[in-house]
Design a protein around this motif. Structure first.
Motif, PDB file in Angstrom:
ATOM      1  N   MET A 231       0.858  -1.159   0.000  1.00 22.91           N
ATOM      2  CA  MET A 231       0.000   0.000   0.000  1.00 22.91           C
ATOM      3  C   MET A 231       0.908   1.227   0.000  1.00 22.91           C
ATOM      4  SD  MET A 231      -3.276   0.513   2.485  1.00 22.91           S
ATOM      5  CE  MET A 231      -3.581  -1.228   2.367  1.00 22.91           C
ATOM      6  N   SER A 232       0.651   2.180  -0.864  1.00 19.29           N
ATOM      7  CA  SER A 232       1.513   3.348  -0.954  1.00 19.29           C
ATOM      8  C   SER A 232       1.195   4.333   0.162  1.00 19.29           C
ATOM      9  CB  SER A 232       1.339   4.021  -2.315  1.00 19.29           C
ATOM     10  OG  SER A 232       0.100   4.686  -2.368  1.00 19.29           O
ATOM     11  N   ASN A 233       2.146   5.216   0.432  1.00 19.56           N
ATOM     12  CA  ASN A 233       1.928   6.241   1.449  1.00 19.56           C
ATOM     13  C   ASN A 233       0.800   7.180   1.055  1.00 19.56           C
ATOM     14  OD1 ASN A 233       3.898   5.246   3.102  1.00 19.56           O
ATOM     15  ND2 ASN A 233       5.507   6.574   2.310  1.00 19.56           N
ATOM     16  N   ARG A 234       0.554   7.334  -0.246  1.00 20.61           N
ATOM     17  CA  ARG A 234      -0.558   8.177  -0.704  1.00 20.61           C
ATOM     18  C   ARG A 234      -1.894   7.559  -0.322  1.00 20.61           C
ATOM     19  NH1 ARG A 234      -0.152   9.429  -6.811  1.00 20.61           N
ATOM     20  NH2 ARG A 234      -0.707  11.586  -6.439  1.00 20.61           N
ATOM     21  N   GLU A 235      -1.992   6.229  -0.356  1.00 11.31           N
ATOM     22  CA  GLU A 235      -3.246   5.545  -0.059  1.00 11.31           C
ATOM     23  C   GLU A 235      -3.521   5.495   1.446  1.00 11.31           C
ATOM     24  OE1 GLU A 235      -3.651   2.192  -3.476  1.00 11.31           O
ATOM     25  OE2 GLU A 235      -2.032   1.923  -2.026  1.00 11.31           O
ATOM     26  N   LEU A 236      -2.481   5.584   2.262  1.00  3.77           N
ATOM     27  CA  LEU A 236      -2.623   5.390   3.699  1.00  3.77           C
ATOM     28  C   LEU A 236      -3.622   6.348   4.355  1.00  3.77           C
ATOM     29  CD1 LEU A 236      -1.666   3.457   5.814  1.00  3.77           C
ATOM     30  CD2 LEU A 236       0.274   4.940   6.261  1.00  3.77           C
ATOM     31  N   PRO A 237      -3.592   7.673   4.102  1.00  2.44           N
ATOM     32  CA  PRO A 237      -4.592   8.541   4.743  1.00  2.44           C
ATOM     33  C   PRO A 237      -6.026   8.156   4.386  1.00  2.44           C
ATOM     34  CG  PRO A 237      -2.792   9.855   3.878  1.00  2.44           C
ATOM     35  CD  PRO A 237      -2.591   8.441   3.373  1.00  2.44           C
ATOM     36  N   ALA A 238      -6.274   7.770   3.150  1.00  2.00           N
ATOM     37  CA  ALA A 238      -7.628   7.372   2.754  1.00  2.00           C
ATOM     38  C   ALA A 238      -8.035   6.090   3.477  1.00  2.00           C
ATOM     39  CB  ALA A 238      -7.707   7.182   1.232  1.00  2.00           C
ATOM     40  N   VAL A 239      -7.102   5.157   3.622  1.00  2.00           N
ATOM     41  CA  VAL A 239      -7.396   3.911   4.331  1.00  2.00           C
ATOM     42  C   VAL A 239      -7.654   4.208   5.803  1.00  2.00           C
ATOM     43  CG1 VAL A 239      -6.409   1.719   5.086  1.00  2.00           C
ATOM     44  CG2 VAL A 239      -6.155   2.437   2.709  1.00  2.00           C
TER      45      VAL A 239
ATOM     46  N   PHE B  14      -2.763   3.560  14.410  1.00  2.00           N
ATOM     47  CA  PHE B  14      -2.765   2.985  13.072  1.00  2.00           C
ATOM     48  C   PHE B  14      -1.439   2.288  12.880  1.00  2.00           C
ATOM     49  CE2 PHE B  14      -5.867   6.380  12.208  1.00  2.00           C
ATOM     50  CZ  PHE B  14      -6.852   5.648  11.567  1.00  2.00           C
ATOM     51  N   THR B  15      -1.482   1.087  12.403  1.00  2.00           N
ATOM     52  CA  THR B  15      -0.241   0.394  12.051  1.00  2.00           C
ATOM     53  C   THR B  15      -0.336  -0.034  10.598  1.00  2.00           C
ATOM     54  OG1 THR B  15      -1.116  -1.716  12.839  1.00  2.00           O
ATOM     55  CG2 THR B  15       0.209  -0.443  14.385  1.00  2.00           C
ATOM     56  N   GLU B  16       0.793   0.041   9.927  1.00  2.00           N
ATOM     57  CA  GLU B  16       0.837  -0.344   8.523  1.00  2.00           C
ATOM     58  C   GLU B  16       1.999  -1.301   8.372  1.00  2.00           C
ATOM     59  OE1 GLU B  16       1.511  -0.507   4.393  1.00  2.00           O
ATOM     60  OE2 GLU B  16       2.914   0.619   5.607  1.00  2.00           O
ATOM     61  N   ASP B  17       1.677  -2.517   7.925  1.00  2.00           N
ATOM     62  CA  ASP B  17       2.694  -3.548   7.797  1.00  2.00           C
ATOM     63  C   ASP B  17       2.590  -4.136   6.388  1.00  2.00           C
ATOM     64  OD1 ASP B  17       4.516  -5.590   8.130  1.00  2.00           O
ATOM     65  OD2 ASP B  17       3.164  -6.856   9.285  1.00  2.00           O
ATOM     66  N   GLY B  18       3.242  -3.504   5.451  1.00  2.00           N
ATOM     67  CA  GLY B  18       3.190  -3.992   4.075  1.00  2.00           C
ATOM     68  C   GLY B  18       1.811  -3.836   3.483  1.00  2.00           C
ATOM     69  N   ALA B  19       1.102  -4.935   3.315  1.00  2.00           N
ATOM     70  CA  ALA B  19      -0.201  -4.912   2.660  1.00  2.00           C
ATOM     71  C   ALA B  19      -1.349  -4.790   3.652  1.00  2.00           C
ATOM     72  CB  ALA B  19      -0.373  -6.175   1.829  1.00  2.00           C
ATOM     73  N   ARG B  20      -1.059  -4.647   4.946  1.00  2.00           N
ATOM     74  CA  ARG B  20      -2.121  -4.622   5.956  1.00  2.00           C
ATOM     75  C   ARG B  20      -2.047  -3.333   6.774  1.00  2.00           C
ATOM     76  NH1 ARG B  20      -5.036  -8.804   8.806  1.00  2.00           N
ATOM     77  NH2 ARG B  20      -5.589  -8.098  10.875  1.00  2.00           N
ATOM     78  N   THR B  21      -3.188  -2.661   6.921  1.00  2.00           N
ATOM     79  CA  THR B  21      -3.298  -1.472   7.753  1.00  2.00           C
ATOM     80  C   THR B  21      -4.346  -1.762   8.819  1.00  2.00           C
ATOM     81  OG1 THR B  21      -2.769  -0.053   5.875  1.00  2.00           O
ATOM     82  CG2 THR B  21      -3.784   1.002   7.772  1.00  2.00           C
ATOM     83  N   THR B  22      -4.010  -1.485  10.070  1.00  2.00           N
ATOM     84  CA  THR B  22      -4.900  -1.785  11.183  1.00  2.00           C
ATOM     85  C   THR B  22      -5.132  -0.520  12.011  1.00  2.00           C
ATOM     86  OG1 THR B  22      -3.980  -4.003  11.297  1.00  2.00           O
ATOM     87  CG2 THR B  22      -5.232  -3.277  13.196  1.00  2.00           C
ATOM     88  N   ALA B  23      -6.347  -0.349  12.489  1.00  2.00           N
ATOM     89  CA  ALA B  23      -6.686   0.750  13.387  1.00  2.00           C
ATOM     90  C   ALA B  23      -7.353   0.168  14.620  1.00  2.00           C
ATOM     91  CB  ALA B  23      -7.615   1.731  12.714  1.00  2.00           C
ATOM     92  N   THR B  24      -6.974   0.677  15.763  1.00  2.00           N
ATOM     93  CA  THR B  24      -7.601   0.274  17.017  1.00  2.00           C
ATOM     94  C   THR B  24      -8.252   1.512  17.626  1.00  2.00           C
ATOM     95  OG1 THR B  24      -5.917  -1.396  17.354  1.00  2.00           O
ATOM     96  CG2 THR B  24      -7.208  -0.789  19.270  1.00  2.00           C
ATOM     97  N   SER B  25      -9.480   1.374  18.084  1.00  2.00           N
ATOM     98  CA  SER B  25     -10.159   2.476  18.751  1.00  2.00           C
ATOM     99  C   SER B  25     -10.927   1.922  19.941  1.00  2.00           C
ATOM    100  CB  SER B  25     -11.089   3.204  17.784  1.00  2.00           C
ATOM    101  OG  SER B  25     -12.059   2.329  17.286  1.00  2.00           O
ATOM    102  N   THR B  26     -11.221   2.805  20.876  1.00  2.00           N
ATOM    103  CA  THR B  26     -11.997   2.391  22.044  1.00  2.00           C
ATOM    104  C   THR B  26     -13.199   3.301  22.204  1.00  2.00           C
ATOM    105  OG1 THR B  26     -10.609   3.738  23.498  1.00  2.00           O
ATOM    106  CG2 THR B  26     -10.037   1.420  23.313  1.00  2.00           C
ATOM    107  N   TYR B  27     -14.209   2.746  22.803  1.00  4.47           N
ATOM    108  CA  TYR B  27     -15.452   3.446  23.080  1.00  4.47           C
ATOM    109  C   TYR B  27     -15.809   3.090  24.515  1.00  4.47           C
ATOM    110  CZ  TYR B  27     -20.467   4.572  22.549  1.00  4.47           C
ATOM    111  OH  TYR B  27     -21.736   5.077  22.685  1.00  4.47           O
TER     112      TYR B  27
END
Length: 164
Positions: free
Chosen positions: A1-9, A38-51
């Protein structure tokens, strides 16, 4: 995933988290939402949030959401591999130009013609020359399958200058 795509993801992941949160108990006083990491590991981007939802006894129920977007490649094995639609096409009618597979339709195909009956002049690598008005497009061959369906022809301009 490119750095350009990361904000949209990242924005999509946060929107996904909020959509899940909308189904949880409604906010009350002392309730909070926060985006984690947010973590980005090659082809995988993960977000963790709490409520966190405040409870009458002074505690909070905490919902932790982990959302991931994973990018992968589909080689379309079912379409291009052994026994596939492409594999069942008639070998003598296969036209491969620039890793794109076409098939010359049979004369008995009825009223339907590929490319609406447009004329194509084809010169095969073995010297055969074919003119058809019934060429069917099977699509671009993925890199994994290009050895199975190598280029075997080229399109040529017909006599008289009519562009195919």
């Amino acid at each position: 995933m490119s750095n350009r795509e990361l904000p949209a993801v990242q924005a999509a992941l946060w929107a996904g988290a909020l959509a899940v949160i909308n189904g949880l108990p409604r906010e009350t006083g002392g309730t909070s939402r926060e985006i984690g990491e947010f973590t980005e590991d090659g082809a995988r981007t993960t977000a963790t949030s709490t409520y966190k939802v405040a409870q009458p006894d002074g505690t909070s129920k905490v919902y932790t959401l982990t959302l991931a977007v994973e990018q992968s490649v589909d080689e379309h094995d079912g379409r291009w591999g052994p026994g596939s639609q492409a594999d069942r096409s008639r070998p003598g009618a296969r036209v491969v130009v620039d890793a794109h597979l076409y098939e010359i339709g049979s004369a008995s195909a009825g009223g339907f013609r590929g490319f609406s009956g447009r004329r194509f002049d084809i010169e095969f690598n073995d010297g055969r020359k074919v003119t058809t008005r019934n060429l069917w497009d099977h699509g671009v061959i993925p890199p994994k399958w290009r050895d199975r369906y190598p280029d075997n022809a080229r399109f040529v301009q017909p006599e008289g200058g009519e562009v195919a």
